[in-house]
Design a protein around this motif. Sequence first.
Motif, PDB file in Angstrom:
ATOM      1  N   GLU A 434       0.836  -1.190   0.000  1.00 20.44           N
ATOM      2  CA  GLU A 434       0.000   0.000   0.000  1.00 20.44           C
ATOM      3  C   GLU A 434       0.882   1.256   0.000  1.00 20.44           C
ATOM      4  OE1 GLU A 434      -3.650  -1.986   2.633  1.00 20.44           O
ATOM      5  OE2 GLU A 434      -2.364  -0.424   3.493  1.00 20.44           O
ATOM      6  N   PHE A 435       0.320   2.312  -0.510  1.00 21.71           N
ATOM      7  CA  PHE A 435       1.043   3.591  -0.505  1.00 21.71           C
ATOM      8  C   PHE A 435       0.044   4.720  -0.279  1.00 21.71           C
ATOM      9  CE2 PHE A 435      -0.377   3.159  -4.869  1.00 21.71           C
ATOM     10  CZ  PHE A 435      -0.791   4.438  -5.192  1.00 21.71           C
ATOM     11  N   LYS A 436       0.594   5.853   0.105  1.00 20.42           N
ATOM     12  CA  LYS A 436      -0.206   7.066   0.317  1.00 20.42           C
ATOM     13  C   LYS A 436       0.657   8.254  -0.042  1.00 20.42           C
ATOM     14  CE  LYS A 436      -2.743   9.627   3.889  1.00 20.42           C
ATOM     15  NZ  LYS A 436      -3.132   9.675   5.325  1.00 20.42           N
ATOM     16  N   THR A 437       0.047   9.185  -0.758  1.00 16.18           N
ATOM     17  CA  THR A 437       0.808  10.370  -1.172  1.00 16.18           C
ATOM     18  C   THR A 437       0.722  11.461  -0.102  1.00 16.18           C
ATOM     19  OG1 THR A 437      -1.079  11.411  -2.253  1.00 16.18           O
ATOM     20  CG2 THR A 437       0.265   9.881  -3.580  1.00 16.18           C
ATOM     21  N   SER A 438       1.552  12.407  -0.245  1.00 17.92           N
ATOM     22  CA  SER A 438       1.415  13.620   0.573  1.00 17.92           C
ATOM     23  C   SER A 438       0.159  14.368   0.101  1.00 17.92           C
ATOM     24  CB  SER A 438       2.649  14.505   0.422  1.00 17.92           C
ATOM     25  OG  SER A 438       2.862  14.827  -0.945  1.00 17.92           O
ATOM     26  N   LEU A 439      -0.224  15.374   0.858  1.00 21.09           N
ATOM     27  CA  LEU A 439      -1.443  16.091   0.527  1.00 21.09           C
ATOM     28  C   LEU A 439      -1.282  16.821  -0.814  1.00 21.09           C
ATOM     29  CD1 LEU A 439      -4.271  16.897   1.529  1.00 21.09           C
ATOM     30  CD2 LEU A 439      -3.215  18.943   2.550  1.00 21.09           C
ATOM     31  N   ILE A 440      -2.265  16.592  -1.659  1.00 16.97           N
ATOM     32  CA  ILE A 440      -2.234  17.226  -2.986  1.00 16.97           C
ATOM     33  C   ILE A 440      -3.220  18.420  -2.942  1.00 16.97           C
ATOM     34  CG2 ILE A 440      -2.633  16.890  -5.454  1.00 16.97           C
ATOM     35  CD1 ILE A 440      -2.141  13.921  -5.017  1.00 16.97           C
ATOM     36  N   GLN A 441      -2.703  19.577  -3.181  1.00 17.62           N
ATOM     37  CA  GLN A 441      -3.519  20.802  -3.156  1.00 17.62           C
ATOM     38  C   GLN A 441      -3.730  21.298  -4.589  1.00 17.62           C
ATOM     39  OE1 GLN A 441      -1.448  23.564  -0.600  1.00 17.62           O
ATOM     40  NE2 GLN A 441      -2.354  22.644   1.250  1.00 17.62           N
ATOM     41  N   THR A 442      -4.995  21.615  -4.849  1.00 18.99           N
ATOM     42  CA  THR A 442      -5.362  22.015  -6.212  1.00 18.99           C
ATOM     43  C   THR A 442      -6.047  23.391  -6.170  1.00 18.99           C
ATOM     44  OG1 THR A 442      -5.714  19.696  -6.792  1.00 18.99           O
ATOM     45  CG2 THR A 442      -6.642  21.364  -8.278  1.00 18.99           C
ATOM     46  N   ASN A 443      -5.623  24.291  -7.029  1.00 19.85           N
ATOM     47  CA  ASN A 443      -6.252  25.604  -7.188  1.00 19.85           C
ATOM     48  C   ASN A 443      -7.166  25.552  -8.416  1.00 19.85           C
ATOM     49  OD1 ASN A 443      -4.812  26.782  -4.991  1.00 19.85           O
ATOM     50  ND2 ASN A 443      -3.031  27.045  -6.354  1.00 19.85           N
TER      51      ASN A 443
END
Length: 490
Positions: A434-443
Motif C-alpha cells: 500500500e502507498f499514500k501520497t502527501s497532501l495534494i492541493q489544487t487551485n
Amino acid sequence: MTSADDQVTTLDSDGEKANGKESVSTSTLDPASEEASKADADTDADDSSKEAKPASEDSESSDENDAQSQPVSSGTADTDDMADKEQPTATLSQIEQYMAADSGPSTVVDSQFQTQALPNVTASMEQPIAVPVTRKVQRKTLIIWGILIGVAVILIGAYFILKNMIFTPSEQINTYVSAVSSGNYKRANKLVDPGVANDSRILLTNDYAKDADSRIKNVEVGPLVRNPRGSGYQVQISYTVNGVKQNKVLDIQASGKQFLIFDSWKIATPLTTTIKVAAPKTVDSLVVNGINVKLAEAGMNKEVVTPPSDSSSSDSSDEMQYSSMDQYTLPAYPGVAKVGLPSSKYIQAQPVKLDNPSKVAYIAPQATDALEKGILDKVQQRINDCTASTETSKTGCSFSNGTFEDYGSLSYTNIKRTVSSQPSLSELDLSNGEFKTSLIQTNITYQYRFDSDSDWEDSKSSASDYLTGTFVIKDGELAVKIDDSGKNYY
C-alpha cells in the motif's frame, strides 16, 4: 557186462529220441542255416568216428573200461535232460536244430560235444543282445538326470542370488538414496512417488541440485528393522547438510510379487523434506537455487506470519520493517537452499540460505528509487487526468473537484485546475503493498453566471486530498492501482 554194441545201441536210441525232439523245430530253420549246420555236423562226425574206434577196443579188453563206459552214456543223457530244463526255449530250439542237421548215427563224442557246446552257444547269444543295450540305456539315463540336476542347481542358485541381492528392500533403498545424493531427482521421483501435486514439484527437479554443494553428503543407510507400528521394515538414513548431520526414517512395505516368485518392496516414505519461505504480499515469486517459484501456485499451507525483528538485511532506519509476511511451504529434497528475489529494479533483498527444515527464509525486500518513482508516475497520471477535466466533479479526483455552488440556473465555464506542488509518497508499505501520497492541493479558477442574459463572472476555489492505492510486483514488473474514493480537504 554191457558190451560196446549195447552202448552204441543205447546212444543210438538216445540220439533218436533227441532227433525226435529236434524234428519239431527243424522246419523253422531257413535253408542256408540247414546247410551250414549240416556241414559242421559232418565235420564233427568224421572226427568222432576216428576217436570212437580205439574206445571200442578198450571196452572189450577190460571190465573196468566197461564200467567206465556205462556212466558216460548215462551222464550224457543227464546233461541233455538238464539242458532241456535250464535253457530258454529259443536257445534249446537252435541247439536241437543244429543236432538234427546230422543224419548219421550219433556217437558218444556227439553227446559230449552237445554237453560241452551248450553253454558256449547260449553265452554267445546272450552277450550281443542284452549287455550292450542295457549299458547304453543306463548311460543315457545318467546323462539326462545329470543335466536336469545341473539345471535345477543353477536355477536354485540364481533364485537365491536374485532374491538376496536384487529383489531385496536394501537394494531398492540403496538405489533410491544414491539417486537423491547424486542430485538425480527425476529418477528418484520415479522410484518413489513424492506424494505432492505436480504444481508443487517445481523444486523436485535436477536443476535444483546443479550445485554439488547443495546436495546431501556422507550418506549412511542403517540396518533394516521391523516396523513397530505395522508390517514391513524401517531404515534410518543419515546424512550431512552443510556439515550438519541429519536423519530421516523411511518405511518399507511389501507390495506383491515380481515375476511371480520374487518379493516386491515399496518405499512408503519418500526422502523428501520441506523448506519454508516468507515474503511480503507484494512479492509474487522467489528464486530458489536458480528456479523461479510462483508462490501462489507452487506454495502450500499459506499463512500470515510476523517476521522477527532481525529479518531485515540491514539495521538502517531507512530500511523497511515488516509487520507481516505470507509464509509458504515448498517440497524439496534435503540439501542447501539459497532463497532470494527475482531480478527486479523495484525491490532488492539479500538472499537467505536454508540448511534446516525447521528454519524459515524471511525475504525482506527494500524499495529502490525506481519503485517510488514508478508509483509516483502513476499518481502523476491521475493528477493530470483530474486537472484536465472541465467538469465540476469527477470520480477519483477528490483532491481537485472543489466546491461549486448550485443556485438553480447557475452555469460554470472556463474551469481550470492546477496543482501547487509535485506529489510525493508519505507512506510505502511493502508488507501490504500500500502507498499514500502527501497532501495534494489544487487551485481552481472558473467563471459563472445565473442566466443567459447575465455576464460571466470570475471566481476561484481550491481542493486538497491524498491519493492512496496498492501495488504489486508481478514477474518483475510493477502494477499500481489508485483508489477512486477519497475525502476532500478544503
